[in-house]
Design an enzyme around this catalytic site. Structure first.
Site, PDB file in Angstrom:
ATOM      1  N   GLU A 225      39.695  90.875  54.937  1.00 21.92           N
ATOM      2  CA  GLU A 225      39.494  91.782  53.798  1.00 21.92           C
ATOM      3  C   GLU A 225      40.513  91.526  52.702  1.00 21.92           C
ATOM      4  OE1 GLU A 225      37.477  95.542  56.164  1.00 21.92           O
ATOM      5  OE2 GLU A 225      39.386  95.869  55.150  1.00 21.92           O
TER       6      GLU A 225
ATOM      7  N   ALA B 285      42.508 105.792  55.799  1.00 25.70           N
ATOM      8  CA  ALA B 285      42.297 105.170  54.494  1.00 25.70           C
ATOM      9  C   ALA B 285      41.061 104.278  54.482  1.00 25.70           C
ATOM     10  CB  ALA B 285      43.507 104.308  54.147  1.00 25.70           C
TER      11      ALA B 285
ATOM     12  N   ASP C 275      28.136  90.654  71.651  1.00 27.23           N
ATOM     13  CA  ASP C 275      29.554  90.620  71.308  1.00 27.23           C
ATOM     14  C   ASP C 275      30.318  89.866  72.398  1.00 27.23           C
ATOM     15  OD1 ASP C 275      31.883  92.039  69.651  1.00 27.23           O
ATOM     16  OD2 ASP C 275      32.415  92.112  71.780  1.00 27.23           O
TER      17      ASP C 275
ATOM     18  N   HIS D  86      34.712  95.375  65.943  1.00 25.90           N
ATOM     19  CA  HIS D  86      33.706  94.424  66.393  1.00 25.90           C
ATOM     20  C   HIS D  86      32.339  94.763  65.820  1.00 25.90           C
ATOM     21  CE1 HIS D  86      35.805  92.365  69.981  1.00 25.90           C
ATOM     22  NE2 HIS D  86      36.710  92.916  69.207  1.00 25.90           N
TER      23      HIS D  86
ATOM     24  N   GLU E 161      47.762  89.911  70.270  1.00 26.39           N
ATOM     25  CA  GLU E 161      46.725  89.178  69.549  1.00 26.39           C
ATOM     26  C   GLU E 161      47.078  89.134  68.067  1.00 26.39           C
ATOM     27  OE1 GLU E 161      43.361  89.020  72.471  1.00 26.39           O
ATOM     28  OE2 GLU E 161      45.473  89.444  72.437  1.00 26.39           O
ATOM     29  N   GLN E 162      47.638  90.240  67.629  1.00 29.41           N
ATOM     30  CA  GLN E 162      47.980  90.329  66.220  1.00 29.41           C
ATOM     31  C   GLN E 162      49.209  89.498  65.910  1.00 29.41           C
ATOM     32  OE1 GLN E 162      47.971  94.551  66.054  1.00 29.41           O
ATOM     33  NE2 GLN E 162      45.744  94.612  66.213  1.00 29.41           N
TER      34      GLN E 162
HETATM   35  C1  LIG Z   1      42.834  84.525  64.349  1.00 32.13           C
HETATM   36  O1  LIG Z   1      42.704  85.722  65.030  1.00 32.13           O
HETATM   37  C2  LIG Z   1      43.833  86.065  65.737  1.00 32.13           C
HETATM   38  C3  LIG Z   1      43.493  87.234  66.635  1.00 32.13           C
HETATM   39  O2  LIG Z   1      42.600  88.127  66.073  1.00 32.13           O
HETATM   40  C4  LIG Z   1      44.931  86.306  64.729  1.00 32.13           C
HETATM   41  O3  LIG Z   1      46.100  86.682  65.371  1.00 32.13           O
HETATM   42  C5  LIG Z   1      45.149  85.053  63.894  1.00 32.13           C
HETATM   43  O4  LIG Z   1      46.055  85.292  62.860  1.00 32.13           O
HETATM   44  C6  LIG Z   1      43.866  84.579  63.291  1.00 32.13           C
HETATM   45  N1  LIG Z   1      43.926  83.285  62.698  1.00 32.13           N
HETATM   46  C7  LIG Z   1      44.317  83.030  61.461  1.00 32.13           C
HETATM   47  C8  LIG Z   1      44.046  81.671  60.961  1.00 32.13           C
HETATM   48  O5  LIG Z   1      44.838  83.855  60.793  1.00 32.13           O
END
Ligand SMILES: *[C@@H]1O[C@H](CO)[C@@H](O)[C@H](O)[C@H]1NC(C)=O
Ligand SMILES: *[C@@H]1O[C@H](CO)[C@@H](O)[C@H](O)[C@H]1NC(C)=O
Ligand SMILES: *[C@@H]1O[C@H](CO)[C@@H](O)[C@H](O)[C@H]1NC(C)=O
Ligand SMILES: *[C@@H]1O[C@H](CO)[C@@H](O)[C@H](O)[C@H]1NC(C)=O
Length: 473
Positions: free
Chosen positions: A369, A344, A112, A17, A385-386
Site C-alpha cells: 500500500e 485507521a 489461500d 489474506h 515474518e515482518q
Molecule cells: C515479503 O514478505 C515478507 C513476509 O510477509 C516480508 O517480511 C518481506 O519484507 C517481503 N519482501 C519484500 C521484498 O519486501
C-alpha cells in the site's frame, strides 16, 4: 461458444489474506466475462470487519463474484492462532462440499496458502486447485527452500530459531539472518504445519503471488527454476475500499474529522504511525513514541490501539479514551501538530497528498500500500515474518529506512528507545531522500505492471488461459 469458468475461492478468515483475494476475484471477474467466482468465507464470531468489508465491496463485485458465508461451526480449541486456523479449516470441509454441490460445473479451486488442505475437497470432485499466496515471492522461495532442506537433506529447521547464523540464500544479495526465517518453519510447535502447507503448494496446479516482476525479479526467477508449480505474479494488489469503522466512540475523532484535518496540512508533511491489526504497545513504549514525536516536531497521525488481553485469538481494540495511556499533557502540547486516533483507514490515509512518511510493522499488505501511494516506510517490525519483510525492504531493496530490526522471536520485544525512533522519523521524512525517490519509482513500476501488457496483467491473463486449458480436456 466461449467457455465459462466457474472458480471457487477459499480465503483464510483474516483481513490481511481475505482482502487481496477478494480484490483478485473482482479483478478476474471484471476483466473477463467468461469468469464467475464463488467466494466462500469462513466466519469467525469475533470478527465483524470481514462482514463490513465484503459488504462495502458489494457494489464492485457485481453478479459474477458471489460472496457466500459458510455455516458457523463451533470455535475450535487451540494452543495458538495457527493451530486454531488449521482446525477451523478442517471443520469447514463438509460445508465446502455442500456449497460446491449446488454450483454449476466448477473449473478450479483457488485456496489461500493457509487453507491448502481444502485441496482435498477439490480432489474429491476431480477439480484442479491453485494456491493464493498473499505475501511475496521472497518469502515463498524461503518456504520451498526450507522444506527441501528438511525433506530431502534432513536438516533440523528448529536449529535456526536460536541461531545467530547469517545464511547465503540463492536469490538474495545480502546474507539473511537465520532468525528472520518464517517462524512457521522454524518454531517447534509450528514446523509441521509450515512443512505441510509447503508440501500442499507442490500439489497445486500453480500459485498466484501478490508481487510483481519489477520488484522481485531475482526471487521470481529462482522460483521459476525450481521444480514447483508455475508462479503467477499478479500484484501489487492493494485494497480498493476501506472498511468503515462502525464504532461510535472512536477516540480521536471520526473518519470525516481525520480527513478534514489532513486536508488542512501541507503536501507530504504528515507522518502516519500505524501498526496493523496485531500491533499494540505497552504503556512504556507508548511513552517513548510520544517523546520521539514531540522531539522531532513533525506533523503526525498516530493510530494507537489497546493490547488485547488474550493474544492467542484476539486482535487489539480501540481505547475508549487515551486518558492515562499517553503521557501527561501530550495531547495538549501537540494540538494542531498531530492527532492520535484509534482504528485507521490506512490505505485512504496513505493515498492522501499530505502524508509523507509511514512508520509500519511492515506486513506485506502495508508495504504494498505504501509503495502504491509512493510513501516511504520506516520499518518497525513486531514479529518474525515482518522482520523478514523489513530485512528485504531495507537491505535488499533500499525501499525503506530502519527504526530497528528486532531479530528476536520473542513475542514481547524490548522497548525501542525514543532516540532510535527519532532517528527513523527524521530519515523517513527527509524531503530529498534516496529512499523516497526509489519508492516513487517502484510505485510507477507497480502501476505499470497492472496495465495492459504489464507483467502482472499478462500473468493474470495467462492464469485464465491455463485454467481454461486445464479444464478443456
Ligand atoms: C515479503 O514478505 C515478507 C513476509 O510477509 C516480508 O517480511 C518481506 O519484507 C517481503 N519482501 C519484500 C521484498 O519486501
Ligand atoms: C453499524 O452497526 C449498527 C448496529 O450494530 C448497524 O445497524 C449498522 O448497519 C452498522 N453500520 C455499517 C456501516 O455496517
Ligand atoms: C479483557 O477484555 C475485556 C473486553 O475488552 C475487558 O472488559 C476485561 O476487563 C479484560 N480483562 C482483563 C483481565 O484485562
Ligand atoms: C489488462 O489490462 C487491460 C487494460 O487496462 C484490462 O482491460 C484488462 O482487464 C487487464 N487484464 C487483467 C487480467 O487484469
Amino acid at each position: 461458444m466461449d467457455k465459462l469458468l466457474e472458480l471457487v475461492f477459499i480465503p483464510c478468515p483474516g483481513m490481511g489474506h481475505l482482502i487481496p483475494m477478494l480484490e483478485t476475484a473482482t479483478r478476474l471477474a471484471s476483466h473477463d466475462p467468461r469468469v464467475s467466482i464463488t467466494f466462500l468465507v469462513m466466519k469467525l464470531s469475533s470478527d465483524t470487519k470481514i462482514d463490513l468489508y465484503t459488504r462495502s465491496m458489494a457494489s464492485a463485485l457485481g453478479q459474477r463474484v458471489m460472496v457466500q458465508y459458510l455455516p458457523q461451526q463451533d470455535e475450535p480449541v487451540a494452543n495458538n492462532p495457527i493451530e486454531y486456523l488449521i482446525k477451523l479449516v478442517e471443520s469447514h470441509k463438509p460445508d465446502v462440499i455442500d456449497a460446491v454441490r449446488d454450483l454449476p460445473r466448477v473449473s478450479a479451486f483457488v485456496v489461500d496458502m493457509m487453507c491448502g488442505t481444502m485441496m482435498d475437497v477439490a480432489r474429491s470432485i476431480g477439480v484442479p486447485s491453485y494456491v493464493f499466496f498473499p505475501s511475496n515471492a521472497s518469502s515463498l522461495s524461503l518456504l520451498f527452500y526450507l522444506q527441501e532442506m528438511h525433506d530431502r537433506y534432513g536438516k533440523c529447521l528448529t536449529e535456526y530459531a536460536d541461531s545467530s547464523d547469517m545464511l547465503d540464500f540463492p536469490s538474495f544479495v545480502n546474507p539473511l539472518p537465520a532468525k528472520v526465517l518464517p517462524s512457521v518453519m522454524i518454531i517447534k510447535e509450528l514446523m509441521d504445519i509450515g512443512l505441510g502447507w509447503t508440501r500442499e503448494f507442490k500439489e497445486s496446479k500453480g500459485m498466484l503471488v501478490n508481487t510483481f516482476v519489477e520488484l522481485e525479479a531475482a526471487s521470481i526467477k529462482y522460483l521459476s527454476d525450481l521444480d514447483v508449480p508455475p508462479i503467477y505474479p499478479i500484484g501489487p494488489i492493494v485494497r480498493s475500499k476501506t472498511v468503515e469503522s462502525n464504532s461510535t466512540s472512536s477516540p480521536g475523532g471520526s473518519h470525516a474529522e481525520i480527513f478534514k484535518w489532513l486536508d488542512n496540512q501541507p503536501d507530504s508533511s504528515v507522518l502516519l504511525l500505524c501498526f496493523g491489526s496485531i500491533g499494540s504497545f505497552c504503556k512504556d513504549q507508548v511513552k517513548e513514541i510520544s517523546i520521539a514525536l514531540e522531539n522531532t516536531g513533525y506533523r503526525f497521525l498516530w493510530s494507537l490501539k489497546q493490547p488485547p488481553n488474550d493474544t492467542d485469538v484476539n486482535i487489539p481494540d480501540d481505547y475508549p479514551s487515551f486518558d492515562g495511556i499517553l503521557p501527561e499533557g501530550f495531547l495538549e502540547r501537540t494540538v494542531g501538530m498531530g492527532k492520535v486516533i484509534g482504528w485507521a483507514p490506512q490505505a485512504e490515509i496513505l493515498a492522501h497528498r499530505s502524508v509523507g512518511g509511514f512508520i509500519s510493522h511492515c506486513g506485506w499488505n502495508s508495504i504494498l500500500e505504501s509503495m502504491w501511494f509512493g510513501v516511504p516506510i520506516a520499518t518497525w517490525s513486531l514479529y518474525s515474518e515482518q522482520q523478514f519483510n523489513a530485512f528485504l525492504m531495507v537491505k535488499e531493496l533500499g525501499l525503506s529506512v530502519e527504526i530497528r530490526i528486532d531479530y528476536n522471536l520473542n513475542f514481547n520485544p524490548m522497548l525501542v528507545q525514543a532516540e532510535d525512533i527519532e532517528k527513523g522519523i527524521r530519515e523517513v521524512m527527509k524531503e530529498e531522500g534516496e529512499t523516497r525517490k526509489r519508492v516513487k519509482e517502484m510505485s510507477e513500476a507497480g502501476k505499470k505492471a497492472l496495465q495492459e501488457h504489464g507483467s502482472s496483467n499478462m500473468s493474470l491473463e495467462k492464469f485464465i488461459h491455463d485454467v481454461i486449458d486445464a479444464t478443456s480436456c
